[in-house]
Design a protein around this motif. Structure first.
Motif, short mmCIF file in Angstrom:
data_model
loop_
_atom_site.label_atom_id
_atom_site.label_comp_id
_atom_site.label_asym_id
_atom_site.label_seq_id
_atom_site.Cartn_x
_atom_site.Cartn_y
_atom_site.Cartn_z
N LEU A 1 0.79 -1.19 -0.01
CA LEU A 1 -0.02 -0.06 0.17
C LEU A 1 0.98 1.29 0.00
O LEU A 1 1.81 1.38 0.76
CB LEU A 1 -1.06 -0.08 1.17
CG LEU A 1 -1.95 0.98 1.48
CD1 LEU A 1 -2.78 0.97 0.36
CD2 LEU A 1 -2.49 1.13 2.92
N ILE A 2 0.81 1.97 -0.99
CA ILE A 2 1.59 3.24 -1.00
C ILE A 2 0.50 4.73 -0.98
O ILE A 2 1.18 5.59 -0.45
CB ILE A 2 2.28 3.54 -2.61
CG1 ILE A 2 1.25 3.31 -3.74
CG2 ILE A 2 3.22 2.29 -2.54
CD1 ILE A 2 1.97 3.81 -4.87
N SER A 3 -0.71 4.59 -1.06
CA SER A 3 -1.73 5.60 -0.66
C SER A 3 -3.03 4.79 -0.35
O SER A 3 -2.94 3.82 -0.21
CB SER A 3 -1.76 6.61 -1.67
OG SER A 3 -2.67 5.90 -2.67
N SER A 4 -3.88 5.89 0.03
CA SER A 4 -5.39 5.24 0.19
C SER A 4 -6.04 4.55 -0.82
O SER A 4 -6.98 3.76 -0.73
CB SER A 4 -6.27 6.13 0.59
OG SER A 4 -6.46 7.33 -0.32
N THR A 5 -5.54 4.66 -2.21
CA THR A 5 -6.08 4.08 -3.48
C THR A 5 -5.06 3.37 -4.28
O THR A 5 -5.51 2.52 -5.19
CB THR A 5 -6.63 5.19 -4.17
OG1 THR A 5 -5.89 6.24 -4.39
CG2 THR A 5 -7.81 6.04 -3.43
N TRP A 6 -3.68 3.37 -3.97
CA TRP A 6 -2.50 2.80 -4.92
C TRP A 6 -1.91 1.68 -4.17
O TRP A 6 -1.47 1.90 -3.00
CB TRP A 6 -1.90 3.94 -5.56
CG TRP A 6 -2.64 4.47 -6.57
CD1 TRP A 6 -3.42 5.73 -6.47
CD2 TRP A 6 -2.77 4.16 -7.95
NE1 TRP A 6 -3.91 6.29 -7.68
CE2 TRP A 6 -3.61 5.04 -8.83
CE3 TRP A 6 -2.69 2.91 -8.75
CZ2 TRP A 6 -3.97 5.34 -10.05
CZ3 TRP A 6 -3.18 3.12 -9.94
CH2 TRP A 6 -3.69 4.09 -10.71
N LEU A 7 -1.70 0.52 -4.78
CA LEU A 7 -0.87 -0.54 -4.38
C LEU A 7 0.26 -0.53 -5.46
O LEU A 7 0.15 -0.20 -6.77
CB LEU A 7 -1.48 -1.88 -4.48
CG LEU A 7 -2.66 -1.77 -3.79
CD1 LEU A 7 -3.26 -3.39 -3.63
CD2 LEU A 7 -2.70 -1.38 -2.06
N VAL A 8 1.40 -1.14 -4.97
CA VAL A 8 2.67 -1.58 -6.08
C VAL A 8 2.66 -2.92 -5.78
O VAL A 8 2.66 -3.38 -4.62
CB VAL A 8 3.93 -0.74 -5.41
CG1 VAL A 8 4.94 -1.63 -6.33
CG2 VAL A 8 3.69 0.64 -5.87
N SER A 9 2.96 -3.69 -6.88
CA SER A 9 3.10 -4.96 -6.85
C SER A 9 4.11 -5.54 -8.08
O SER A 9 4.68 -4.51 -8.68
CB SER A 9 1.70 -5.88 -7.20
OG SER A 9 1.83 -7.17 -6.84
N ALA A 10 4.25 -6.76 -8.42
CA ALA A 10 4.91 -7.24 -9.60
C ALA A 10 4.01 -7.62 -10.68
O ALA A 10 2.91 -8.01 -10.72
CB ALA A 10 5.60 -8.63 -9.06
#
Length: 857
Positions: A647-656
């Motif tokens: 989780l990087i913000s309330s609406t965005w994720l980082v993955s592979a």
């Protein structure tokens, strides 16, 4: 004419009066100013008579010296009476034993007549005792009784003294002695009143309970077979009182002991100035020598906070010095029977044993002895698998407080797994805890072995540990005492011989890390001594580092300097929003405003975990609830957990990106296939309180992702609804594109993936501590496979690594002030935790601009 002047100086009612006479007369001064005179005009003499006086400078000097002397005398008197005799308030807490009376229930109630009558006798006895000690009597003021308990009766009290500054040390020495007193019948109140074991200790005045201050004092008694619960005032809906002192007196029935557990604990952080603190005492008075534990900060629910008493009473104090808003604690206690014996006689070929009440904290003031006997013609080996005997104020290198003694050697502190063995079929293990501070203790197993071949088919460490023969002389200390790496003959074709005779792999030479321990593997590298090696491989004089000039050509010599100044912008420098670049490395969100526009400290509500304490690893690598609040579990429809994300913000994720490649007829690239679980700790408890479930609006893999090489293995995911941050859901910080994670740095990998190669996934979120591996070494281990967007992290001897199911999860790096940054994304590897096959992760800083472009974060 005669004029009288009076100067009065006072100190403590003393007055000094100085009267001086000013005899005025006409001054006769010649025109050149060489002489002065005082004229006397006798009534019966018409002739003028002149008499010479002293020079003016002599008079002035005498007056100055006179007033200096007076000032010194006044100053001395003021110091003598106002400072030398200044009084210091000294509070001592203590307890004494009344030997000729029995405890009754009424003594638990401080408002009862029986309590008041006995307290009066105790105070009169203390007055008699202290007045009879020359070093204490003149300064004694009063005492107060706070509680009674069984044994026959123990009275807990405080005493106040008003001590001259120069007598403080002598009073402290006198009070520290233990007194045994049988009082004579000086008064009817003390007739046949016998007192023994009078003990007192210096006390922080804030912890003293008096009859005038009981607004936050509570007395609780355990009931047979029941659990008694209590909390700080207002918990959990409002914070505990600010700048206050609270205490809870806990009691059980006679001849029983108490078990106390903090189920929830959240007070001001320990490292804050004037922090709040909770103390637990194995007595009913707050004295340091009987303190069981000191707690502050925030503990996760899984942290073991269970403590035992050595008798039927306990005292909990909460001292609040801050005005920060914290809910406090929720606790429970119950009574249980005293342990009749500790230790025992253990027989058989193998078995286990542990400290009392493990994994809870062992009680104070206890001794245990285990005599272990295995079959004849065998020897005994003890493996301490968990070992925590840590006590504050323990002198480094000594074990004079809590310890384990085996074969005449004492062990204490916090230790990794270690082995102790015997030369016979018997061994004795002794455990001792003193009257203060306890810990969770140890868990050990004992084994029998053949002394002629203790490790059949394996190498035997001098500690008794058995390791594979293939680990002998491989450059890694698999024996904790390095015995597997001693007396080795290095393989010239694949190993480097260190000056200390250790053998290390050749590809570790000149990798920037001191692998030998004596730095000999780095001495013959391309850059000689007194030079700095640039990231581009160029060598420059050490003096040119941080000289505000780009001597390397890539800015790396100016990128990690202690001082901060403006430098030309390069790929290695941090760029403020104003366009100015800084010499300081990794300045973002470090708590210091380095950019003049403050842009380096904007958007820094990230990377902070709710709990300031993390559980010790006991028999595995389970994480704590809320320990990794940015960890997300991605479930594919009908398949359960597949990948991780951050989780990087309330609406965005980082993955592979490789998690979202379509295969086997399943369209993983479609948002509708996925469900994200945030705040999840246990996969079997997805509906638990605090867990949030979300779908996706869109999945954006990097356009340059190569599903063959796994280059650019990154994707960003937009949630269909924002999440609210909580104690178990928080974002991780994104590093700037100039952020560096140097070789050797400790980083954490987390996920629910397979716990071993070919194994099954974990239910509870796992964590592993690994290290960044030099990029040159990484490329040599995985030739033609590693790109600049990748980084190797792990241990070259294997053992800890990400595995299948961890893909897309975070590589979390502790940077500044405990704040965590997303260093990488779990990408690929050859197997799991294999030797010389470290895990490969997507390097987030190199793709930071792309993340910003797609998400705005």
């Amino acid at each position: 004419m005669v004029i009288g002047g009076i100067l009065i100086a006072g100190a403590n009612g003393l007055f000094l009066a100085f009267i001086f006479l000013d005899l005025s007369a006409a001054l006769d001064t010649n025109i050149n100013g060489f002489e002065e005179g005082v004229e006397f005009l006798p009534a019966n003499n018409s002739r003028k008579v002149e008499k010479r006086g002293p020079k003016r400078w002599v008079v002035l000097l005498a007056l100055v010296l006179f007033f200096i002397l007076i000032s010194l005398m006044v100053g001395f008197l003021v110091w003598h009476f106002n400072y030398k005799n200044a009084r210091v308030q000294k509070i001592f807490n203590g307890y004494l034993r009344i030997t000729n009376e029995n405890f009754i229930d009424a003594y638990e109630n401080s408002n009862s007549t029986e309590f008041a009558n006995l307290a009066g006798k105790v105070k009169e006895a203390l007055r008699f005792l202290y007045h009879g000690i020359p070093a204490l009597g003149p300064f004694y003021k009063e005492s107060g009784v706070t509680a009674f308990s069984e044994g026959s009766i123990i009275a807990y009290y405080w005493s106040e003294f008003s001590v001259p500054q120069d007598m403080v040390e002598e009073v402290d020495r006198a009070i520290s002695k233990e007194y045994v007193l049988s009082l004579p019948p000086r008064s009817r109140a003390l007739q046949s009143f016998n007192v023994a074991s009078v003990v007192a200790f210096p006390t922080d005045a804030r912890t003293v309970q008096t009859s005038r201050d009981n607004s936050c004092s509570f007395s609780l008694h355990a009931r047979a077979g029941e659990v008694t619960r209590f909390t700080t005032p207002g918990f959990p809906d409002s914070p505990y009182p600010a700048r206050a002192r609270c205490q809870w007196a806990l009691r059980g029935d006679a001849d029983l002991v108490l078990s106390l557990t903090f189920q929830s604990f959240d007070v001001a952080a320990c490292d804050d100035d004037g922090n709040d603190v909770v103390m637990v005492y194995d007595t009913l008075t707050p004295v340091e020598p009987r303190a069981v534990v000191q707690l502050c900060g925030v503990y996760p629910p899984s942290y073991n906070l269970t403590f035992l008493s050595s008798q039927n009473v306990m005292l909990i104090t909460l001292i609040t010095n801050t005005v920060r808003r914290h809910p406090g604690f929720k606790a429970e206690f119950f009574q249980l029977s005293k342990m009749t014996e500790c230790g025992g006689h253990l027989t058989g070929a193998q078995g286990t044993f542990n400290t009392p009440y493990y994994p809870g904290h062992y009680p104070p003031n206890i001794d245990c002895t285990w005599v272990i006997e295995v079959p004849r013609n065998q020897n005994v080996k003890i493996r301490f698998k968990i070992f925590y005997l840590v006590e504050p104020h323990q002198i480094v290198g000594t074990c004079n407080k809590d310890y384990v003694e085996v074969n005449g050697e004492k062990y204490c502190g916090e230790k990794p797994q270690f082995v102790v063995s015997s030369s016979t079929n018997k061994i004795t293990v002794r455990f001792h805890s003193d009257e203060s501070y306890t810990d969770t203790g140890f868990f050990a197993e004992y084994l029998s072995y053949d002394s002629s071949d203790p490790c059949p088919g394996m190498f035997t460490c001098k500690t008794g540990r058995c390791i594979s023969n293939s680990l002998r002389c491989d450059g890694w200390a698999d024996c904790t005492d390095f015995s597997d790496e001693l007396h080795c003959v290095c393989n010239a074709t694949s190993q480097f011989t260190c000056k200390n005779k250790f053998c290390k792999p050749l590809f570790w030479v000149c990798d920037g890390l001191n692998d030998c321990g004596d730095n000999s593997d780095e001495l013959q590298c391309s850059c000689p001594d007194q030079t700095f090696k640039c990231r581009n491989g160029k060598c420059i004089p050490e003096s040119q580092k941080c000289d505000k000039k780009d001597n390397c050509g890539d800015g790396s010599d100016e990128a990690e300097c202690d001082s901060v100044w403006t430098v030309p912008c390069t790929q290695h420098t941090y760029k403020c929003q104003s366009g100015v670049c800084l010499s300081k490395g990794n300045p973002e969100c470090d708590g210091q405003k380095d950019c003049s526009d403050g842009s380096d400290e904007k958007n820094c509500d990230c990377g902070i975990r709710s709990f300031s304490r993390q559980s010790r690893i006991v028999g595995g690598q389970n994480s704590d609830e809320g320990e990794w609040p940015w960890q997300v579990s991605l479930h594919a429809e009908g398949q359960g957990h597949i990948c991780g994300a951050s989780l990087i913000s309330s609406t965005w994720l980082v993955s592979a990106a490789h998690c979202f490649v379509d295969e086997l007829g399943i369209r993983y690239s479609q948002p509708s296939v996925w469900t994200a679980y945030l705040g999840l700790h246990d996969q079997s408890k997805r509906s638990a309180r605090g867990v949030e479930e979300r779908g996706f609006k869109q999945i954006i893999p990097h356009a340059a992702f190569n599903d063959y090489t796994f280059d650019y293995d990154i994707a960003v995911l937009e949630l269909d609804e924002p999440v609210e941050f909580s104690s178990v859901i928080r974002p991780i910080c994104l590093p700037d594109s100039s952020h560096t994670f140097p070789a050797g740095k400790t980083i954490w990998v987390t996920g629910w993936g397979h716990t071993k190669e070919g194994g099954s996934g974990a239910l509870v979120l796992q964590k592993g501590e690994i290290r960044v591996i030099n990029q040159t070494t990484c490329e040599s281990l995985l030739p033609n496979q590693v790109t600049p967007r990748m980084m190797c992290v792990g241990f070259l001897n294997g053992g800890v690594d990400a595995c299948q199911g961890d893909s897309g999860g975070p590589l979390s790096s502790v940077e500044n002030d405990g704040r965590m940054f997303l260093a990488g994304v779990v990408s690929w590897g050859e197997g799991c935790a294999r030797r010389n096959k470290p895990g490969v992760y997507t390097r987030v800083p190199t793709l930071r601009d792309w993340i910003k472009e797609k998400t705005g974060v």
